[in-house]
Scaffold this active site. Sequence first.
Site, short mmCIF file in Angstrom:
data_model
loop_
_atom_site.label_atom_id
_atom_site.label_comp_id
_atom_site.label_asym_id
_atom_site.label_seq_id
_atom_site.Cartn_x
_atom_site.Cartn_y
_atom_site.Cartn_z
N GLU A 14 -8.33 -4.93 4.90
CA GLU A 14 -8.21 -4.64 3.48
C GLU A 14 -7.05 -5.42 2.85
O GLU A 14 -7.13 -5.86 1.72
CB GLU A 14 -8.00 -3.13 3.28
CG GLU A 14 -9.26 -2.35 3.61
CD GLU A 14 -9.01 -0.88 3.89
OE1 GLU A 14 -8.50 -0.57 4.99
OE2 GLU A 14 -9.32 -0.05 3.04
N ARG A 35 -2.61 -1.88 -3.52
CA ARG A 35 -3.82 -1.11 -3.33
C ARG A 35 -3.73 0.12 -4.23
O ARG A 35 -2.74 0.86 -4.18
CB ARG A 35 -3.92 -0.66 -1.87
CG ARG A 35 -5.09 0.23 -1.66
CD ARG A 35 -5.08 0.84 -0.29
NE ARG A 35 -6.24 1.70 -0.14
CZ ARG A 35 -6.28 2.75 0.65
NH1 ARG A 35 -5.24 3.06 1.38
NH2 ARG A 35 -7.36 3.48 0.73
N HIS A 93 -12.87 3.21 -0.07
CA HIS A 93 -12.87 2.19 0.99
C HIS A 93 -13.62 0.93 0.55
O HIS A 93 -14.12 0.16 1.38
CB HIS A 93 -13.55 2.68 2.29
CG HIS A 93 -12.90 3.86 2.94
ND1 HIS A 93 -13.62 4.91 3.44
CD2 HIS A 93 -11.61 4.14 3.18
CE1 HIS A 93 -12.79 5.80 3.96
NE2 HIS A 93 -11.55 5.36 3.82
N ASN A 105 -9.63 7.63 10.10
CA ASN A 105 -9.20 9.00 9.88
C ASN A 105 -10.00 9.59 8.71
O ASN A 105 -10.49 10.71 8.77
CB ASN A 105 -7.70 9.02 9.62
CG ASN A 105 -7.19 10.41 9.68
OD1 ASN A 105 -7.73 11.26 10.40
ND2 ASN A 105 -6.18 10.70 8.87
N ASN A 138 0.88 -1.17 0.00
CA ASN A 138 0.00 0.00 0.00
C ASN A 138 0.92 1.22 0.00
O ASN A 138 1.48 1.59 1.02
CB ASN A 138 -0.87 -0.05 1.26
CG ASN A 138 -1.86 1.09 1.32
OD1 ASN A 138 -1.82 2.02 0.51
ND2 ASN A 138 -2.75 1.04 2.30
N ARG A 147 -10.93 16.40 6.94
CA ARG A 147 -11.74 16.72 5.75
C ARG A 147 -13.12 17.18 6.16
O ARG A 147 -13.72 16.66 7.09
CB ARG A 147 -11.88 15.48 4.86
CG ARG A 147 -10.61 15.16 4.10
CD ARG A 147 -10.76 13.87 3.31
NE ARG A 147 -9.70 12.95 3.66
CZ ARG A 147 -9.73 11.65 3.41
NH1 ARG A 147 -10.74 11.11 2.80
NH2 ARG A 147 -8.72 10.88 3.76
P1 AMP Z 1 -7.77 4.40 10.61
O1 AMP Z 1 -7.78 5.51 9.61
O2 AMP Z 1 -8.79 3.34 10.34
O3 AMP Z 1 -6.41 3.86 10.89
O4 AMP Z 1 -8.25 5.07 12.00
C1 AMP Z 1 -7.48 6.04 12.63
C2 AMP Z 1 -8.34 6.75 13.65
O5 AMP Z 1 -8.81 5.83 14.63
C3 AMP Z 1 -7.58 7.84 14.39
O6 AMP Z 1 -8.17 9.10 14.13
C4 AMP Z 1 -7.75 7.47 15.84
O7 AMP Z 1 -8.08 8.58 16.57
C5 AMP Z 1 -8.93 6.54 15.83
N1 AMP Z 1 -8.90 5.68 17.02
C6 AMP Z 1 -8.05 4.69 17.33
N2 AMP Z 1 -8.33 4.21 18.57
C7 AMP Z 1 -9.39 4.90 19.05
C8 AMP Z 1 -10.16 4.89 20.26
N3 AMP Z 1 -9.89 4.04 21.25
N4 AMP Z 1 -11.17 5.77 20.38
C9 AMP Z 1 -11.47 6.63 19.40
N5 AMP Z 1 -10.79 6.69 18.25
C10 AMP Z 1 -9.76 5.85 18.06
#
Ligand code: AMP
Length: 398
Positions: free
Chosen positions: A385, A91, A180, A211, A7, A241
């Site tokens: 993914e 990806r 996604h 995110n 990726n 965003r």
């Molecule tokens: P991703 O883009 O799927 O990797 O998700 C990243 C996001 O997950 C980040 O903005 C983190 O703040 C959020 N995240 C991870 N752990 C937690 C948690 N325990 N509570 C709330 N948000 C979380």
Amino acid sequence: MKILVINAGSSSLKYQLYDMTDETVLASGRVERIGMDSSILVHEPHHAEEISEVSEILEHTTAIRKVLDKLTDAQVGVVKSIDEIEAVGHRVVHGGETFKSSVLVDSDVKAEIRRLFDLAPLHNPACMMGIKAAESNMPNVPQAVVFDTAFHQTMPAKAYMYAIPKVLYKKHKIRRYGFHGTSHDYVSKRTADLLERPLEQLKIVTCHIGNGGSLTAIEGGKSVDTTMGMTPLEGLMMGTRSGDLDPAIVPFTMNKEDLTVNEVNSMLNKHSGLLAISGMSSDMREITEGYLAGEPNATLAFEMYEYRIRKYIGAYVAAMNGADAIVFTAGVGENSAELRQMICEKLTYLGVEIDLEVNKVRSKQPRRISTPNSKIEVLVIPTNEELMIARDTYRLAK
Ligand code: AMP
């Protein structure tokens, strides 16, 4: 068969090596700060501790060579020779209307991905760097590409067309594509497994909230609508965003603030969302802390974020005339019990009922958080993914 999943971003590259005989991950890792000072390679073999190494990695070809060195290293390696890696899966963010499923890379595929640079100027060039780097390091190994957009190519025109002059669709392919897709596809299939019901009979709202975030309405295993649009900016409020806004705000702000196209693009993609409203962070963990402590800006950010997800769940239940399951996935969806609770407590009109204690349990396992009385199943399913990319690559390379 062993498959390397890559990726690639503009200055980073994540990888996982799969043994497809039992779909186990032999090693994973990432290279960060490619092309900058002090690039970092983090390598995590399944049998040993994670290691990290700082060096100068100026471009993606060197990054992949270093990854291959680690994968074949006497101490931290997991294969004896590169020849054991029989295929590479990449990806790719944007597949436009051309790619409705994953394909093996050839010169036509590369030309098409290049043609799509316009639609994903930040992402597709980076994916292409990853493909070229893998090709130059492993010239005789088949490479497959798996697109974030492909799963959504089943959307009907009423969901993917924008109500603007049609000539813009004809000339520039301006339409909703959605992103996604690999994640929405994966969690919908896992939902059918967990519920022990045929996917073809299910209506599912999948909430990929990380995110970046998007919701998808999935009917009979097919995406029928999704919140992200021509680019990943539309839909939910995200880390940095804006998500949906009145399109007239764009020319108005450009005019009032004397902004260029690039500046307004950057404002909406990098300086909006949770970060802009909270004034403190784009990270949902920090926003949640602020919200629980009653900090007003974090509270507003949390409430706006939750509200938009809940509105779209309602919209997609309406779009499908019902739903059998609502599924939460990705960083926030998998981890934030607070957000899931707040959303589900205001879906009682749909007969949604979750078990607050079960919702709070931290687990990496897929699980049901709704009560037996709930009219819609509510599930938390960790996304994967990379596994989907490995599976598609395996199928194509075989
Ligand atoms: P991703 O883009 O799927 O990797 O998700 C990243 C996001 O997950 C980040 O903005 C983190 O703040 C959020 N995240 C991870 N752990 C937690 C948690 N325990 N509570 C709330 N948000 C979380």
